[in-house]
Scaffold this motif. Structure first.
Motif, PDB file in Angstrom:
ATOM      1  N   LEU A  33      10.871  -8.539 -12.688  1.00 28.29           N
ATOM      2  CA  LEU A  33       9.616  -7.940 -13.133  1.00 28.29           C
ATOM      3  C   LEU A  33       9.831  -6.445 -13.356  1.00 28.29           C
ATOM      4  O   LEU A  33      10.154  -5.706 -12.433  1.00 28.29           O
ATOM      5  N   ASP A  34       9.680  -6.029 -14.605  1.00 25.57           N
ATOM      6  CA  ASP A  34       9.849  -4.634 -14.976  1.00 25.57           C
ATOM      7  C   ASP A  34       8.847  -3.764 -14.210  1.00 25.57           C
ATOM      8  O   ASP A  34       7.651  -4.081 -14.169  1.00 25.57           O
ATOM      9  N   HIS A  35       9.344  -2.685 -13.631  1.00 28.43           N
ATOM     10  CA  HIS A  35       8.482  -1.837 -12.795  1.00 28.43           C
ATOM     11  C   HIS A  35       7.333  -1.229 -13.601  1.00 28.43           C
ATOM     12  O   HIS A  35       6.189  -1.185 -13.123  1.00 28.43           O
ATOM     13  N   ALA A  36       7.595  -0.761 -14.807  1.00 25.03           N
ATOM     14  CA  ALA A  36       6.538  -0.163 -15.632  1.00 25.03           C
ATOM     15  C   ALA A  36       5.453  -1.199 -15.945  1.00 25.03           C
ATOM     16  O   ALA A  36       4.260  -0.885 -15.932  1.00 25.03           O
ATOM     17  N   LEU A  37       5.862  -2.429 -16.229  1.00 24.20           N
ATOM     18  CA  LEU A  37       4.886  -3.479 -16.497  1.00 24.20           C
ATOM     19  C   LEU A  37       4.110  -3.814 -15.218  1.00 24.20           C
ATOM     20  O   LEU A  37       2.888  -3.987 -15.251  1.00 24.20           O
ATOM     21  N   GLU A  42      -0.869  -3.754 -11.890  1.00 29.19           N
ATOM     22  CA  GLU A  42      -1.484  -3.361 -10.631  1.00 29.19           C
ATOM     23  C   GLU A  42      -2.578  -2.316 -10.837  1.00 29.19           C
ATOM     24  O   GLU A  42      -3.616  -2.359 -10.168  1.00 29.19           O
ATOM     25  N   LEU A  43      -2.374  -1.425 -11.787  1.00 31.09           N
ATOM     26  CA  LEU A  43      -3.393  -0.424 -12.076  1.00 31.09           C
ATOM     27  C   LEU A  43      -4.623  -1.068 -12.705  1.00 31.09           C
ATOM     28  O   LEU A  43      -5.753  -0.794 -12.299  1.00 31.09           O
ATOM     29  N   ARG A  44      -4.408  -1.968 -13.665  1.00 31.62           N
ATOM     30  CA  ARG A  44      -5.563  -2.598 -14.327  1.00 31.62           C
ATOM     31  C   ARG A  44      -6.350  -3.463 -13.341  1.00 31.62           C
ATOM     32  O   ARG A  44      -7.580  -3.393 -13.302  1.00 31.62           O
ATOM     33  N   ALA A  45      -5.674  -4.247 -12.529  1.00 32.63           N
ATOM     34  CA  ALA A  45      -6.379  -5.064 -11.539  1.00 32.63           C
ATOM     35  C   ALA A  45      -7.108  -4.181 -10.529  1.00 32.63           C
ATOM     36  O   ALA A  45      -8.241  -4.487 -10.138  1.00 32.63           O
ATOM     37  N   SER A  46      -6.500  -3.090 -10.132  1.00 32.03           N
ATOM     38  CA  SER A  46      -7.137  -2.179  -9.176  1.00 32.03           C
ATOM     39  C   SER A  46      -8.377  -1.526  -9.781  1.00 32.03           C
ATOM     40  O   SER A  46      -9.368  -1.284  -9.074  1.00 32.03           O
ATOM     41  N   GLN A  47      -8.333  -1.226 -11.086  1.00 32.87           N
ATOM     42  CA  GLN A  47      -9.524  -0.705 -11.759  1.00 32.87           C
ATOM     43  C   GLN A  47     -10.647  -1.740 -11.703  1.00 32.87           C
ATOM     44  O   GLN A  47     -11.787  -1.412 -11.367  1.00 32.87           O
ATOM     45  N   GLN A  61       2.512   5.924  -9.383  1.00 32.60           N
ATOM     46  CA  GLN A  61       3.682   5.078  -9.621  1.00 32.60           C
ATOM     47  C   GLN A  61       3.954   4.901 -11.113  1.00 32.60           C
ATOM     48  O   GLN A  61       5.111   4.883 -11.535  1.00 32.60           O
ATOM     49  N   ALA A  62       2.901   4.770 -11.895  1.00 29.60           N
ATOM     50  CA  ALA A  62       3.059   4.584 -13.340  1.00 29.60           C
ATOM     51  C   ALA A  62       3.697   5.818 -13.970  1.00 29.60           C
ATOM     52  O   ALA A  62       4.584   5.690 -14.830  1.00 29.60           O
TER      53      ALA A  62
END
Length: 144
Positions: A33-37, A42-47, A61-62
């Motif tokens: 799993l690519d870290h940037a992806l 994780e950012l979108r789900a957290s939003q 992290q992004a």
């Protein structure tokens, strides 16, 4: 006796469980799993889950993972901009579907879009990442 208003510290209360959960992210990275992806997921789900602590952490992290500022600025409206590749769009649609969990949504079209860019094994890791961040969002929110 514990003050009933005191925040919970799950990782101290159950270190074995929370330690194992933390190891899941390393396993996902080991499975490609690519870290940037991952940080976009994780950012979108957290939003969506409205976890301010997690949003701040994943933004940091992004940036470290090299995600462009344009993507970070427009993630919440990713469908309306052209900053995201078709592969990223497929993952973001999958992320939203598995985070909102609309019981009437047919996931077959989203799976078809994902399979244009990712193997079934990769989709399984992406799905685990979505599930894990939703769990972490809930754990973090329960502490406050």
């Amino acid at each position: 006796m514990t003050d009933t208003n005191q925040p919970l510290t799950h990782e101290k209360n159950q270190p074995e469980i929370y330690g194992h959960l933390g190891n899941t992210h390393a396993l996902m990275a080991n499975h490609g799993l690519d870290h940037a992806l991952s940080v976009l997921i994780e950012l979108r789900a957290s939003q969506i889950n409205q976890c301010a602590y997690c949003v701040a952490m994943h933004l940091s992290q992004a940036r470290k993972a090299g995600v462009s500022q344009a993507k970070l600025d427009t993630l919440v409206v990713w469908r309306e901009v052209d900053h995201f590749s078709p592969a990223e769009q497929a993952v973001l649609a999958w992320t939203e579907a598995l985070t909102y969990l609309d019981r009437d949504q047919d996931l077959s079209e989203l799976r078809r879009d994902l399979r244009k860019h990712y193997s079934d094994q990769e989709i399984s890791v992406i799905t685990a990442d979505i599930g894990m961040i939703s769990l972490w969002n809930r754990v973090q929110k329960s502490k406050h």
